[in-house]
Design an enzyme around this catalytic site. Structure first.
Site, PDB file in Angstrom:
ATOM      1  N   GLU A 148      -5.483  20.334 -25.157  1.00 50.41           N
ATOM      2  CA  GLU A 148      -4.304  21.227 -25.065  1.00 50.41           C
ATOM      3  C   GLU A 148      -3.052  20.520 -25.576  1.00 50.41           C
ATOM      4  O   GLU A 148      -1.970  20.683 -25.023  1.00 50.41           O
ATOM      5  CB  GLU A 148      -4.077  21.665 -23.604  1.00 50.41           C
ATOM      6  CG  GLU A 148      -5.129  22.563 -23.022  1.00 50.41           C
ATOM      7  CD  GLU A 148      -5.027  24.007 -23.504  1.00 50.41           C
ATOM      8  OE1 GLU A 148      -3.969  24.389 -24.051  1.00 50.41           O
ATOM      9  OE2 GLU A 148      -6.017  24.728 -23.366  1.00 50.41           O
TER      10      GLU A 148
ATOM     11  N   GLN B 142       0.845  -1.201   0.000  1.00 49.25           N
ATOM     12  CA  GLN B 142       0.000   0.000   0.000  1.00 49.25           C
ATOM     13  C   GLN B 142       0.882   1.254   0.000  1.00 49.25           C
ATOM     14  O   GLN B 142       0.608   2.217  -0.719  1.00 49.25           O
ATOM     15  CB  GLN B 142      -0.902  -0.033   1.245  1.00 49.25           C
ATOM     16  CG  GLN B 142      -2.014   1.004   1.253  1.00 49.25           C
ATOM     17  CD  GLN B 142      -3.205   0.599   0.400  1.00 49.25           C
ATOM     18  OE1 GLN B 142      -3.164  -0.383  -0.346  1.00 49.25           O
ATOM     19  NE2 GLN B 142      -4.268   1.371   0.471  1.00 49.25           N
TER      20      GLN B 142
ATOM     21  N   THR C 167      -5.727  14.494 -23.213  1.00 45.93           N
ATOM     22  CA  THR C 167      -6.024  14.561 -24.644  1.00 45.93           C
ATOM     23  C   THR C 167      -6.034  16.001 -25.170  1.00 45.93           C
ATOM     24  O   THR C 167      -5.507  16.281 -26.241  1.00 45.93           O
ATOM     25  CB  THR C 167      -7.388  13.892 -24.928  1.00 45.93           C
ATOM     26  OG1 THR C 167      -7.389  12.572 -24.375  1.00 45.93           O
ATOM     27  CG2 THR C 167      -7.671  13.819 -26.419  1.00 45.93           C
TER      28      THR C 167
END
Lengths: 579, 579
Positions: free
Chosen positions: B329, B235, B327
């Protein structure tokens, strides 16, 4: 899980009362195991079922907030019964979680029964058509027959606990469930790849200056057009491995099913020798293939550019509904401990000379190979050597075995704790399962039963791509093991780019071969006719928002701004609107 | 983007007419660039604006289905004007995309104007509160003033095109926008890590047999309880690097802002020497940090187990709304080509001896170091050597420089095409930007301006963890370069596990230090009081479905099954309901 529990753990009497009614939908059941504070660790469940020998009833109770049953599918709205996993307590002793059938809602009014607090757990990332619910019990009483009693039971009059016969048969069922999960991963990867490959073959972006694509005009002249994105190596590099993973999962799932049946036969004859290996591989493969599956959808979605984000792509909702698989049926990290624990144990046996070569199963046998020559080195000297399936298989075997050997050393000699080893444990399971996938794929398309067809020759390339792309992704392991040298890793990169080119002519056929009908893909981008943009437009035209010229809410919310409180827009001689 | 375009590219007259009205919300604008078939490649846009010298108007037209403007935020319902990017055509010549302001809906009725087809593009994976729309133009006419004319313009009476003055100033703005995106990535990572770290510190699962956790009972006895999941190394391994990434993005964003202002000053004095390096790094950093950001949320969500999938975790919707950043800019793959193109060019200059050491910027300077000793090898011999920031920095520098050198060789000598190199190009940009992040982090916490406080000593560890965890993730690169040996890579693994333990006592404080108020986290799992399970329960209680004892639809859809058409459930003496 409600009905299977009745089927597998209910007595004939219990099945007669509950199962038959459930099959007629008169009882609507749910399976209540997970608690608000307890998921992976079943032994940590807090709900209690205390046997009251005087009334011959079990008292079902939720002693704490965290013991509230949570995430239970079908419970929020629909169910009137629940199969509740609760700690069995009798004569003051705690026998751990057992299943109890509990009526939770009134069968006439559907209102919760007294002592039952039940409801829906609210919105989720996906699966919002399922009414996952919560439930708490305030010392409600259920009759003695409520405890599923085919194996373990409580003596009605004394409250004595009767242990179940030691049964490993349940592990066989888990193998079956997990073989099906691998098949589902095949489906997930195949469906996502179909959409992305088809759309990438019709979507064009930029002109590739080095080799510009030309089309013929009607007058005989030609013009340069943008390049289909599927011709860009980066797009191939992102998508072709997803196709290869789908085929890899296919062949391994078939093999797991075959082995499941073989093992069932053996177990029926009292031979449990296949079970541990099969169970270990199936745990790790559940983890690996569902991780690959959800990653594959998201890679495909992003590779569709902006339109991948539209729900018309068919990938967003699909991703959300697939995602729980990495967490449920054994969390993908926790589960790998089972696989690696088995592999370490096997290695210790093999290293101690307790496994003869002729008795070695798959895992023991690659460890024997490793121990015979732990200083072996990868023999490849040129890119073309990487087309040899035996060479690739040997690379995967050495890597897995050497990682297991190293971990055994760290635990047994260096005295590292299990907790300190968890990262390695996860990686070892992954290495072993990638080897299993590579091995089954190679056996299927290069083995004696493979057909000498053109289709199979393409699949052989896909198998090599699966091995090569997996190697590239995990190159650190291969280099760290010392079996592969930095120079050889460059050959792997080169072979990878080469393979993409070799497979380019066949990839559309490779996804068409999955045979998804359009209605199942639910994708404007991935439909078989390739008419992505027309389909995007048609889907938008059907939007409820687009059925009116002016959307609801304009008058109240937008008009007051635009008109600035007055209604005085004027169009000037210059054609410009002015207030 | 509607108002900034007016501000930056509009004349004073245009600003007076449009911008002032827009500021009063009388004009509601949108920015219409992306087309159904054209995203990343602006030069591929198809919409045309043809100047009619006779009427002194532009004719805006959508010649094909794929030229339909698509994804335009605010267009689906709200906008009455659009800033349309269209190919300027005048006197038969095509001058490429330019911005035109176009009225699209009637200002009195809000109905689409004649020749305009406009609507909403439908549901998306996230951002469904934004009315992304589509629009097509059927030869609609707009006045001469519609073309943004501060830089390039069309002579009203001749139709002659007047070129813009060569302005690199726009690149400066891009750097600023991207520095802000890096800051946003910091925010994204910090917010996700806050939720996961806090929940992991209150969530307990399993008993760690090697070091079981005990709590004191009120009677003085003690009992063994489950271990907080934050104590499990796996973890920690998943979550602590996310915290480190958040801090890394923080320091680099600050540095990018500083450099932006320094560069603006230089450019004002006509000195453009900083711009190319800054622009190249900002492109690659947008790509790297937004990829890290979305991966970080998802890692944190999965690390919350099943409850991570509940929307009450605050991570699902957050992920969906963050996702477009990878995706838009500039697509995260495409964008890296800009970074690597600059780095290759720099390397060629440096290798040709055209850059003196004293004039070298950051990129040129690490390439000079590499060229001075291309056969250098990493000096570490023990785990503790990996606490030295200079050693870590040298490792990242060598890796980036050697990858650049290899790519230049492949292109210039081996004559590989740009397309064949795309995978390497992506990796080079990532390697360079990881180096930038490591370098800025180290400078901030080890440099002369760092304070000698306890807080800073913790941040120094975080910086080392950022470098070490990034190295582990990218180990294949480091090994392939030959600079790091397989034996050394094992030291890196050991140091990584060590660091997790060293940082364990400080991680809750490290996320508290981000200072997120509960209302912003919107997370039942991550609230500051740690009372995760009470908050989950309270959130569920508020669900509309739970406001009635029996959910709507029961009578019509469920009751007919349960009652089997009849109303005859009876409770027997044994307490069991039977039909």
């Amino acid at each position: 899980m409600f009905m299977p529990t009745l089927e597998n753990q209910g007595t004939e009497e219990q099945q007669k009362i509950y199962l038959e009614a459930a099959k007629r939908y008169e009882i609507i059941g749910c399976y209540a195991q997970t608690e608000l504070g307890h998921g992976s660790n079943v032994r940590g469940l807090e709900t209690t079922a205390t046997y009251d020998v005087n009334t011959q009833e079990f008292i079902i109770n939720s002693p704490t907030l965290t013991s509230s049953k949570w995430w239970i599918g079908g419970l929020g709205v629909a169910a009137n019964h629940a199969m509740v996993m609760a700690r069995l307590i009798s004569n003051g002793k705690d026998f751990g979680p057992h299943p109890f059938i509990v009526q939770i809602r009134d069968l006439k009014t559907h209102e919760p029964l007294p002592g039952v607090t039940v409801g829906d757990i609210g919105p989720k990332f996906g699966f919002n058509t399922v009414d996952n619910g919560f439930i708490m019990f305030d010392n409600i009483r259920v009759p003695h027959i409520a405890m599923m009693a085919r194996y373990s039971k409580i003596d009605k009059s004394t409250g004595d606990y009767i242990k179940p016969p030691n049964s490993k048969l349940a592990y066989g069922t888990m193998v079956f469930v997990r073989a099906n999960i691998i098949l589902e991963s095949r489906y997930v990867l195949a469906r996502a790849a179909t959409v992305a490959i088809r759309y990438s073959s019709v979507r064009s972006q930029f002109v590739d200056d080095a080799s510009p694509k030309k089309i013929q005009n009607s007058d005989g002249s030609s013009k340069i057009v943008e390049t289909p994105v599927l011709d860009y190596v980066m797009q191939q590099y992102r998508l072709f491995p997803v196709i290869a993973q789908a085929y890899a999962c296919h062949f391994t799932a078939l093999e797991m099913h075959r082995m499941y049946y073989e093992n069932q036969e053996k177990m029926a004859q009292g031979d449990f020798s296949y079970l541990a290996d099969l169970h270990a591989s199936s745990s790790g493969l559940k983890s690996l293939t569902t991780t690959l599956g959800s990653a594959g959808i998201e890679e495909c979605r992003r590779a569709c550019g902006g339109h991948g984000y539209s729900l018309f792509s068919g990938l967003g909702q699909f991703y959300q509904d697939t995602l729980p698989k990495v967490t449920w049926e054994g969390d993908n990290y926790i589960l790998t401990q089972q696989t690696t624990r088995y592999l370490l144990k096997t290695f210790r046996s093999v290293a101690a000379g307790r496994v003869a070569e002729k008795d070695a199963n798959f895992s023991a046998s690659y460890m024997l190979e490793y121990l015979a020559n732990p200083k072996a080195r990868c023999p490849i000297t040129q890119v073309s050597d990487l087309s040899n399936p035996e060479v690739l298989l040997a690379i995967f075997k050495y890597r897995a075995a050497s990682m297991v050997a190293k971990a055994v050393y760290n635990i047994d000699v260096e005295q590292k704790t299990w907790n300190d080893m968890l990262v390695d444990i996860y990686r070892i399971s992954r290495a072993h399962c990638q080897l299993v996938l590579v091995s089954n794929f190679i056996k299927a398309v290069y083995g004696p039963q493979a057909q000498q067809t053109n289709e199979n020759r393409v699949l052989q390339k896909v198998a090599i791509l699966f091995a090569i792309s997996t190697m590239e992704q995990e190159m650190a392991d291969f280099l760290t093991s010392g079996y592969v040298s930095p120079e050889q890793s460059l050959l792997v990169k080169d072979r990878s780019i080469q393979l993409l080119k070799e497979l380019r002519p066949d990839v559309v056929a490779l996804v068409d071969a999955f045979g998804f009908p359009d209605y199942l893909l639910q994708s404007a981008l991935g439909a078989q006719d390739g008419d992505a943009y027309t389909r995007m437009t048609r889907a938008a035209e059907l939007e409820p928002l687009n059925q009116k010229k002016v959307a609801d809410g304009y008058e109240e919310y937008i008009k007051p701004f635009v008109h600035g409180g007055k209604d005085k827009w004027k169009i000037g001689k210059d054609g410009i609107a002015r207030l």
